[in-house]
Design an enzyme around this catalytic site. Structure first.
Site, PDB file in Angstrom:
ATOM      1  N   ASP A 280       0.840  -1.201   0.000  1.00 52.08           N
ATOM      2  CA  ASP A 280       0.000   0.000   0.000  1.00 52.08           C
ATOM      3  C   ASP A 280       0.873   1.248   0.000  1.00 52.08           C
ATOM      4  O   ASP A 280       1.706   1.439   0.882  1.00 52.08           O
ATOM      5  CB  ASP A 280      -0.892   0.003   1.254  1.00 52.08           C
ATOM      6  CG  ASP A 280      -1.809   1.219   1.291  1.00 52.08           C
ATOM      7  OD1 ASP A 280      -2.921   1.121   0.754  1.00 52.08           O
ATOM      8  OD2 ASP A 280      -1.392   2.267   1.837  1.00 52.08           O
TER       9      ASP A 280
ATOM     10  N   TYR B  73       2.904  10.072  -0.385  1.00 50.69           N
ATOM     11  CA  TYR B  73       3.960   9.514   0.466  1.00 50.69           C
ATOM     12  C   TYR B  73       5.352   9.732  -0.119  1.00 50.69           C
ATOM     13  O   TYR B  73       6.344   9.665   0.608  1.00 50.69           O
ATOM     14  CB  TYR B  73       3.777   8.000   0.686  1.00 50.69           C
ATOM     15  CG  TYR B  73       2.496   7.561   1.328  1.00 50.69           C
ATOM     16  CD1 TYR B  73       1.631   8.462   1.950  1.00 50.69           C
ATOM     17  CD2 TYR B  73       2.139   6.216   1.330  1.00 50.69           C
ATOM     18  CE1 TYR B  73       0.444   8.033   2.530  1.00 50.69           C
ATOM     19  CE2 TYR B  73       0.958   5.782   1.910  1.00 50.69           C
ATOM     20  CZ  TYR B  73       0.108   6.691   2.492  1.00 50.69           C
ATOM     21  OH  TYR B  73      -1.060   6.259   3.056  1.00 50.69           O
TER      22      TYR B  73
ATOM     23  N   LYS C 218      -2.787   5.820  -4.208  1.00 47.50           N
ATOM     24  CA  LYS C 218      -3.892   6.757  -3.985  1.00 47.50           C
ATOM     25  C   LYS C 218      -3.695   8.060  -4.746  1.00 47.50           C
ATOM     26  O   LYS C 218      -2.582   8.575  -4.836  1.00 47.50           O
ATOM     27  CB  LYS C 218      -4.023   7.057  -2.475  1.00 47.50           C
ATOM     28  CG  LYS C 218      -4.108   5.796  -1.629  1.00 47.50           C
ATOM     29  CD  LYS C 218      -4.158   6.063  -0.148  1.00 47.50           C
ATOM     30  CE  LYS C 218      -3.841   4.801   0.640  1.00 47.50           C
ATOM     31  NZ  LYS C 218      -2.419   4.508   0.773  1.00 47.50           N
TER      32      LYS C 218
ATOM     33  N   HIS D  89      -7.638   9.538  -2.046  1.00 47.78           N
ATOM     34  CA  HIS D  89      -7.041   9.572  -0.707  1.00 47.78           C
ATOM     35  C   HIS D  89      -7.919  10.303   0.311  1.00 47.78           C
ATOM     36  O   HIS D  89      -8.030   9.883   1.465  1.00 47.78           O
ATOM     37  CB  HIS D  89      -5.659  10.226  -0.801  1.00 47.78           C
ATOM     38  CG  HIS D  89      -4.719   9.821   0.281  1.00 47.78           C
ATOM     39  ND1 HIS D  89      -3.367   9.735   0.084  1.00 47.78           N
ATOM     40  CD2 HIS D  89      -4.920   9.463   1.574  1.00 47.78           C
ATOM     41  CE1 HIS D  89      -2.785   9.351   1.222  1.00 47.78           C
ATOM     42  NE2 HIS D  89      -3.704   9.187   2.125  1.00 47.78           N
TER      43      HIS D  89
END
Length: 314
Positions: free
Chosen positions: A46, A51, A76, A109
């Site tokens: 994931d 990120y 996402k 997200h």
């Protein structure tokens, strides 16, 4: 391997491994961490655009020798690409960084849009995040179109309230395959997760150990969820740690869980959270709900998140 390899079936018919490897935080540590995870036996990874770890994840996958068809990869769509014209472009950027030709699951997200552009966190001259004006329904419709391209196998959402999801279901045509939410023994949200089951939406738990991360201010020093006496006691009975019991509880509820860690022994230990927790133990854990939510960026994102859910911060 001391785990069951449990999977759940999404509303698309695809199987999602019950334990995934979360890659949030510390982009530099992710390539070695994902490498360890894949070697240990994780097959569900994931990540997310925000990120900054997609490239590292992609590199680790490439070097692992694990074939693409063995993996379940989720990423996402970030808030700066909610405008329908930007959605597929960001998908392509994620695919490129991950070095794969398709995703197993692509999530929105957050329901909240930021200003359009290449800046992930656009700010005004006062340092406040600049909001966008795209309706999340329009964003999701653009994600639906991407399904037709074959670049993604399934779409879903993350961090939605029940009202927001209700509206999404009424105004779009593809039922989300999954909803990724903060969920753990201190924030159980049972009526909300039951509602997902009725709608055929799989729940993925992020922060399955609660979150003592310093970026979240829980407002009180509670110690760590994984040290909760109920979890520790149950763990002793099964030769497991409190953290592994927290994961097994989520899996017993029919949810996938995505713990994250950078250290090899913890990465391996988390995988062992995939064990069968007896019903009596599940029920015991059901009694420790504190309705305690750690992640609520409402002020920062200028959006009233979780307005109808447990643990809403006032």
């Amino acid at each position: 391997m001391a785990h069951n390899g449990t999977t759940f079936t999404l509303n698309t018919g695809a199987k999602i491994p019950a334990i995934g490897f979360g890659t949030w935080q510390d982009a530099d540590a992710q390539e070695p961490a994902v490498t360890i995870a894949l070697k240990a036996g994780y097959r569900h990874i994931d990540t997310a655009r925000i990120y900054g770890t997609e490239k590292a994840v992609g590199q680790a996958i490439k070097n692992s020798g694990v074939s693409r068809d063995q993996l379940f990869i989720t990423t996402k769509l970030w808030n700066n690409a909610h405008h329908p014209d930007d959605v597929e472009k960001q998908l392509d950027a994620s695919l490129k960084d991950l070095g794969v030709d398709h995703l197993d699951l692509w999530l929105m997200h957050w329901p909240s849009p930021f200003a359009r552009g290449d800046t992930l966190i656009p700010k005004d001259s006062n340092g406040k995040i600049q909001k966008g004006d795209t309706d999340y329904v329009d964003t999701y419709k653009a994600m639906e179109k991407c399904l037709e391209s074959g670049k993604i196998k399934a779409i879903g959402v993350s961090n939605f309230s029940k009202d927001e999801l209700d509206r999404l279901l009424k105004e779009t045509s593809v039922v989300p395959a999954a909803h990724q939410i903060e969920l753990h023994p201190w924030l159980q949200q049972n009526s909300f997760t039951d509602w997902h089951k009725q709608k055929g939406i799989h729940v993925t738990q992020y922060s399955p150990f609660g979150n003592q991360n310093e970026i979240y201010d829980s407002g009180k020093d509670l110690g760590k969820l994984m040290d909760d006496p109920a979890l520790v006691d149950i763990g002793k009975k099964h030769g497991k740690a409190g953290a592994q019991v927290a994961l097994a509880w989520g899996i017993a509820k029919g949810h996938s869980v995505i713990p994250k860690s950078k250290t090899e022994h913890r990465i391996k230990a988390n995988l062992e959270g995939d064990f069968k927790l007896p019903e009596e133990d599940v029920k015991k854990i059901d009694t420790i709900d504190k309705k305690l939510r750690f992640n609520d960026p409402s002020g920062n994102f200028q959006w009233n998140f979780y307005s109808d859910l447990d643990g809403k911060k006032n």
